[in-house]
Design a protein around this motif. Structure first.
Motif, PDB file in Angstrom:
ATOM      1  N   TYR A 102       0.738  -1.189  -0.136  1.00 11.75           N
ATOM      2  CA  TYR A 102      -0.140  -0.026  -0.130  1.00 11.75           C
ATOM      3  C   TYR A 102       0.947   1.327  -0.066  1.00 11.75           C
ATOM      4  O   TYR A 102       0.709   2.079  -0.786  1.00 11.75           O
ATOM      5  CB  TYR A 102      -0.982  -0.059   1.243  1.00 11.75           C
ATOM      6  N   THR A 103       2.032   1.413   0.683  1.00  9.42           N
ATOM      7  CA  THR A 103       2.795   2.328   0.639  1.00  9.42           C
ATOM      8  C   THR A 103       3.569   2.623  -0.439  1.00  9.42           C
ATOM      9  O   THR A 103       3.543   3.806  -0.901  1.00  9.42           O
ATOM     10  CB  THR A 103       3.942   2.166   1.944  1.00  9.42           C
ATOM     11  N   ALA A 104       3.945   1.425  -1.031  1.00  7.58           N
ATOM     12  CA  ALA A 104       4.411   1.868  -2.530  1.00  7.58           C
ATOM     13  C   ALA A 104       3.384   2.331  -3.535  1.00  7.58           C
ATOM     14  O   ALA A 104       3.938   3.256  -4.377  1.00  7.58           O
ATOM     15  CB  ALA A 104       5.146   0.382  -3.002  1.00  7.58           C
ATOM     16  N   GLU A 105       2.321   1.986  -3.504  1.00  3.76           N
ATOM     17  CA  GLU A 105       1.507   2.491  -4.535  1.00  3.76           C
ATOM     18  C   GLU A 105       0.855   3.920  -4.256  1.00  3.76           C
ATOM     19  O   GLU A 105       0.645   4.579  -5.034  1.00  3.76           O
ATOM     20  CB  GLU A 105       0.012   1.476  -4.100  1.00  3.76           C
ATOM     21  N   HIS A 106       1.232   4.198  -2.943  1.00  3.03           N
ATOM     22  CA  HIS A 106       0.569   5.703  -2.334  1.00  3.03           C
ATOM     23  C   HIS A 106       2.026   6.319  -1.970  1.00  3.03           C
ATOM     24  O   HIS A 106       1.835   7.205  -0.938  1.00  3.03           O
ATOM     25  CB  HIS A 106      -0.340   5.557  -1.346  1.00  3.03           C
ATOM     26  N   ALA A 107       3.127   6.196  -2.632  1.00  2.79           N
ATOM     27  CA  ALA A 107       4.261   6.576  -1.970  1.00  2.79           C
ATOM     28  C   ALA A 107       4.371   8.184  -2.103  1.00  2.79           C
ATOM     29  O   ALA A 107       4.857   8.997  -1.344  1.00  2.79           O
ATOM     30  CB  ALA A 107       5.568   6.112  -2.813  1.00  2.79           C
ATOM     31  N   LYS A 108       3.801   8.889  -3.077  1.00  2.00           N
ATOM     32  CA  LYS A 108       3.877  10.124  -3.276  1.00  2.00           C
ATOM     33  C   LYS A 108       2.796  10.953  -2.194  1.00  2.00           C
ATOM     34  O   LYS A 108       3.548  11.956  -1.833  1.00  2.00           O
ATOM     35  CB  LYS A 108       3.065  10.711  -4.820  1.00  2.00           C
ATOM     36  N   GLU A 109       1.563  10.635  -2.149  1.00  2.00           N
ATOM     37  CA  GLU A 109       1.097  11.240  -1.091  1.00  2.00           C
ATOM     38  C   GLU A 109       1.686  10.959   0.499  1.00  2.00           C
ATOM     39  O   GLU A 109       1.609  12.078   1.327  1.00  2.00           O
ATOM     40  CB  GLU A 109      -0.355  10.802  -1.052  1.00  2.00           C
ATOM     41  N   LEU A 110       2.080   9.934   0.612  1.00  2.00           N
ATOM     42  CA  LEU A 110       2.762   9.500   1.897  1.00  2.00           C
ATOM     43  C   LEU A 110       4.028  10.595   2.137  1.00  2.00           C
ATOM     44  O   LEU A 110       4.186  11.086   3.222  1.00  2.00           O
ATOM     45  CB  LEU A 110       3.000   8.065   2.143  1.00  2.00           C
ATOM     46  N   SER A 111       4.682  10.419   0.895  1.00  2.00           N
ATOM     47  CA  SER A 111       6.079  11.495   1.033  1.00  2.00           C
ATOM     48  C   SER A 111       5.624  12.765   1.379  1.00  2.00           C
ATOM     49  O   SER A 111       6.427  13.531   2.178  1.00  2.00           O
ATOM     50  CB  SER A 111       6.624  11.305  -0.108  1.00  2.00           C
ATOM     51  N   ALA A 112       4.613  13.317   0.655  1.00  2.00           N
ATOM     52  CA  ALA A 112       4.167  14.669   1.127  1.00  2.00           C
ATOM     53  C   ALA A 112       3.780  14.907   2.650  1.00  2.00           C
ATOM     54  O   ALA A 112       4.121  16.097   3.335  1.00  2.00           O
ATOM     55  CB  ALA A 112       2.850  14.742   0.404  1.00  2.00           C
ATOM     56  N   LYS A 113       3.270  13.709   3.384  1.00  2.00           N
ATOM     57  CA  LYS A 113       3.051  13.970   4.865  1.00  2.00           C
ATOM     58  C   LYS A 113       4.146  13.640   5.834  1.00  2.00           C
ATOM     59  O   LYS A 113       4.310  14.153   6.865  1.00  2.00           O
ATOM     60  CB  LYS A 113       1.592  13.325   4.920  1.00  2.00           C
ATOM     61  N   TYR A 114       4.670  12.739   5.433  1.00  3.37           N
ATOM     62  CA  TYR A 114       5.849  12.011   6.229  1.00  3.37           C
ATOM     63  C   TYR A 114       7.196  12.075   6.093  1.00  3.37           C
ATOM     64  O   TYR A 114       8.038  11.965   7.115  1.00  3.37           O
ATOM     65  CB  TYR A 114       5.381  10.461   6.568  1.00  3.37           C
ATOM     66  N   GLY A 115       7.485  12.429   4.938  1.00  2.63           N
ATOM     67  CA  GLY A 115       8.845  12.506   4.198  1.00  2.63           C
ATOM     68  C   GLY A 115       9.140  11.671   3.359  1.00  2.63           C
ATOM     69  O   GLY A 115       8.204  10.710   2.918  1.00  2.63           O
ATOM     70  N   ASN A 116      10.272  11.310   2.684  1.00  2.04           N
ATOM     71  CA  ASN A 116      10.513  10.761   1.350  1.00  2.04           C
ATOM     72  C   ASN A 116      10.141   9.258   1.439  1.00  2.04           C
ATOM     73  O   ASN A 116      10.775   8.908   2.237  1.00  2.04           O
ATOM     74  CB  ASN A 116      12.093  10.865   0.717  1.00  2.04           C
ATOM     75  N   VAL A 117       9.334   8.588   0.866  1.00  3.46           N
ATOM     76  CA  VAL A 117       9.170   7.297   0.875  1.00  3.46           C
ATOM     77  C   VAL A 117       9.397   6.711  -0.618  1.00  3.46           C
ATOM     78  O   VAL A 117       8.606   7.046  -1.714  1.00  3.46           O
ATOM     79  CB  VAL A 117       7.798   6.912   1.213  1.00  3.46           C
ATOM     80  N   SER A 118      10.521   5.977  -0.953  1.00  2.00           N
ATOM     81  CA  SER A 118      11.302   5.547  -2.261  1.00  2.00           C
ATOM     82  C   SER A 118      10.598   4.059  -2.514  1.00  2.00           C
ATOM     83  O   SER A 118      10.527   3.314  -1.392  1.00  2.00           O
ATOM     84  CB  SER A 118      12.659   5.792  -2.495  1.00  2.00           C
ATOM     85  N   ARG A 119       9.928   3.734  -3.720  1.00  2.00           N
ATOM     86  CA  ARG A 119       9.808   2.460  -4.044  1.00  2.00           C
ATOM     87  C   ARG A 119      10.822   1.498  -3.829  1.00  2.00           C
ATOM     88  O   ARG A 119      10.599   0.597  -3.543  1.00  2.00           O
ATOM     89  CB  ARG A 119       9.280   2.381  -5.314  1.00  2.00           C
ATOM     90  N   GLN A 120      12.087   1.988  -3.866  1.00  2.00           N
ATOM     91  CA  GLN A 120      13.233   1.193  -3.947  1.00  2.00           C
ATOM     92  C   GLN A 120      13.480   0.635  -2.477  1.00  2.00           C
ATOM     93  O   GLN A 120      13.637  -0.566  -2.562  1.00  2.00           O
ATOM     94  CB  GLN A 120      14.568   1.742  -4.377  1.00  2.00           C
ATOM     95  N   SER A 121      13.370   1.587  -1.662  1.00  2.00           N
ATOM     96  CA  SER A 121      13.575   1.251  -0.128  1.00  2.00           C
ATOM     97  C   SER A 121      12.362   0.362   0.404  1.00  2.00           C
ATOM     98  O   SER A 121      12.617  -0.545   1.104  1.00  2.00           O
ATOM     99  CB  SER A 121      13.452   2.355   0.755  1.00  2.00           C
ATOM    100  N   VAL A 122      11.007   0.547  -0.192  1.00  2.00           N
ATOM    101  CA  VAL A 122       9.961  -0.302   0.180  1.00  2.00           C
ATOM    102  C   VAL A 122      10.263  -1.712  -0.415  1.00  2.00           C
ATOM    103  O   VAL A 122       9.936  -2.848   0.259  1.00  2.00           O
ATOM    104  CB  VAL A 122       8.620   0.021  -0.415  1.00  2.00           C
ATOM    105  N   GLY A 123      10.854  -1.687  -1.570  1.00  2.00           N
ATOM    106  CA  GLY A 123      11.002  -3.091  -2.226  1.00  2.00           C
ATOM    107  C   GLY A 123      12.248  -3.870  -1.812  1.00  2.00           C
ATOM    108  O   GLY A 123      12.138  -4.866  -1.400  1.00  2.00           O
TER     109      GLY A 123
END
Length: 527
Positions: free
Chosen positions: A163-184
């Protein structure tokens, strides 16, 4: 003042004061010098004094502590000869009350905890995450917490990561950078954990700490034996589990100061695994827990081959020491001998450095804390023999002991209640169904239908009711024990319910952190 007889140092009786046993200890020595026998004798003596014990059975031979020794068993003649040498006129074979545990549920009752209880820091340590990946994992936990989503098992965490990977852009705006690479990267590490069998450790019913702290009808403390021979193939899981257990004990148990005898004694075998490659923040956490847990009445004994495996900050807190022989084969061995000798209070009649290399099997240098809390002068000591069996129990004996265990049936069947995986899956199904309806009926027509999502009050009640129904046996056990721990399903359900309600209210009034506050408050009230 009650004490535990350890052996004879010359003509002097060497003993460990029960009221000083929560000042921690060290059992060290090379392979084959008698560490396991010393541990076994100490554990059965604590048990006889009404103190529950936890031991990790790394080599698979400590299970014999549950059975009485016998003159027909191997090495019996040596045990009886040692008892005679020490003047133990009351020496006789006896068993001990024991509970067998196993993270994999094969050789004992399963031990489980939830992903939420483990927390992001220990999980990051378990998965060898770098700083960036650990930051993403913290965001996942934060988001799940604010949304009232329960993270119970690895499937829940995998669902949250997807879910985080799919919504990385909106979560990054609220919590800080969320990269798909890190999630992977985190997802790949989770798969590796699952392949190592860690998925069996995460889930419910979660362990009730009170079940480690029981006494039998004779007042003897139960010895909790963790089957760790298979677990040692995943050393990071072993170390992380034991650190989690220490942290749970610290957070759950009340302050008792310095009791007449310990609340629990914890033997940490292969202790170097706890500190190997541990990042500084985690090592500081370990040091803090070890330093403060004594006020909870818990004594921690580290068992290791080389005393240099224990960081100085931790080693300085170990007041009771049993040092078996070390070998001077390498320069590191020589440094270890010198370091071990320097930790003892000087005995003018003993060359400690030389003695460490000369000790025979079943002999050790012993120094414990006296009534004033000061270390006694180190003495070369013949260690007492245990009264229980040396060596493992048979499969049949293990099955019998497990069947009469006080926790029989409580943890053996896994419970799978609604958590993050199910909630997120339902969201995906609802979204897909809604998209199909929009395409078929049009957006305006679909907008007229009733909301699919129930009220926050309904969701909270459903979560609490589901947890209560799934955990009736555990709730009853909690009532009988007279105290609820953090792992009580009722407490978790109430906490989740409060979080669901408060999170939604917080969103409405612009206080997004209210959910965490309510969960923490409810957790404290239910503890």
């Amino acid at each position: 003042m009650s004490d535990i007889f350890l052996g004879l140092g010359g003509d002097e009786r060497q003993a460990l004061l029960l009221e000083k046993a929560n000042r921690h200890g060290l059992i060290a020595g090379a392979t084959g010098t008698g560490k396991t026998v010393t541990l076994q004798g100490l554990a059965e003596s604590f048990s006889a004094n009404g103190v529950p014990v936890f031991v990790a059975d790394v080599k698979g031979d400590l299970s014999g502590i549950s059975m009485a020794g016998s003159s027909t068993f191997k090495h019996a003649d040596k045990l009886e000869e040692r008892a005679k040498e020490l003047g133990m006129e009351d020496y006789g074979y006896s068993d001990n009350p024991a509970i067998f545990w196993d993270l994999y549920g094969e050789q004992g009752h399963p031990i489980r905890t939830t992903i939420s209880e483990m927390g992001p820091m220990l999980l990051a340590r378990l998965m060898d995450l770098n700083e960036t990946q650990e930051g993403v994992l913290n965001i996942v936990f934060r988001f799940a917490d604010e949304e009232g989503l329960l993270l119970l098992n690895l499937e829940d965490l995998q669902s949250m990561l997807a879910y985080t990977a799919e919504h990385a852009k909106e979560l990054s705006a609220k919590y800080g950078n969320v990269s798909r690479q890190s999630v992977g990267a985190i997802q790949r590490q989770l798969l590796q954990l699952e392949n190592e069998g860690a998925d069996q450790f995460f889930g419910e019913p979660a362990l009730e700490i009170d079940d480690f702290m029981q006494t039998d009808e004779q007042g003897r403390g139960y010895i909790n034996v963790l089957a760790a021979d298979k677990l040692m193939r995943s050393p990071k899981l072993y170390a992380t589990f034991l650190l989690w257990l220490l942290a749970e004990l610290f957070e759950t148990l009340p302050e008792v100061g310095d009791p007449e005898k310990p609340t629990l004694v914890f033997f940490f075998d292969e202790a170097h695994l706890l500190f190997d490659d541990a990042p500084k923040a985690l090592q500081e956490k370990i040091e803090q827990v070890v330093r403060l847990i004594r006020s909870k009445g818990v004594g921690v004994f580290f068992v290791t081959q080389n005393p240099m495996d224990i960081p100085e900050e931790v080693a300085g807190q170990l007041g009771n020491r049993v040092q078996h022989a070390l070998r001077a084969f390498t320069k590191r061995d020589q440094r270890a001998i010198k370091a071990a000798a320097e930790t003892f209070r000087i005995n003018p009649d003993l060359d400690v450095e030389a003695a460490i290399t000369e000790l025979r099997v079943g002999e050790a240098l012993v120094s414990t804390l006296d009534e004033e809390g000061a270390p006694t002068v180190v003495q070369r000591t013949l260690i007492k023999p245990p009264r229980s069996r040396l060596g493992p129990v048979t499969k049949k004996e293990r099955a019998i002991i497990r069947s009469i265990s006080p926790v029989e049936g409580k943890y053996d069947e896994e419970v799978d209640r609604e958590s993050a995986e199910e909630v997120l899956l339902k969201k995906i199904e609802d979204a897909a169904e809604t998209a199909a309806e929009v395409e078929a009926k049009g957006k305006e027509e679909v907008a007229k239908r009733p909301r699919r999502t129930t009220s926050i009050w309904g969701k909270a009640a459903k979560a609490a009711a589901g947890a209560a129904a799934a955990s009736a046996g555990t709730i009853l056990a909690g009532k009988l024990s007279g105290r609820k721990s953090r792992s009580d399903p009722t407490a978790r359900a109430a906490s989740a319910a409060a979080g669901t309600i408060a999170t939604e209210i917080g969103k409405a009034i612009g206080v997004p952190g209210l959910g965490r506050f309510a969960r923490n408050l409810m957790g404290g009230l239910m503890r």
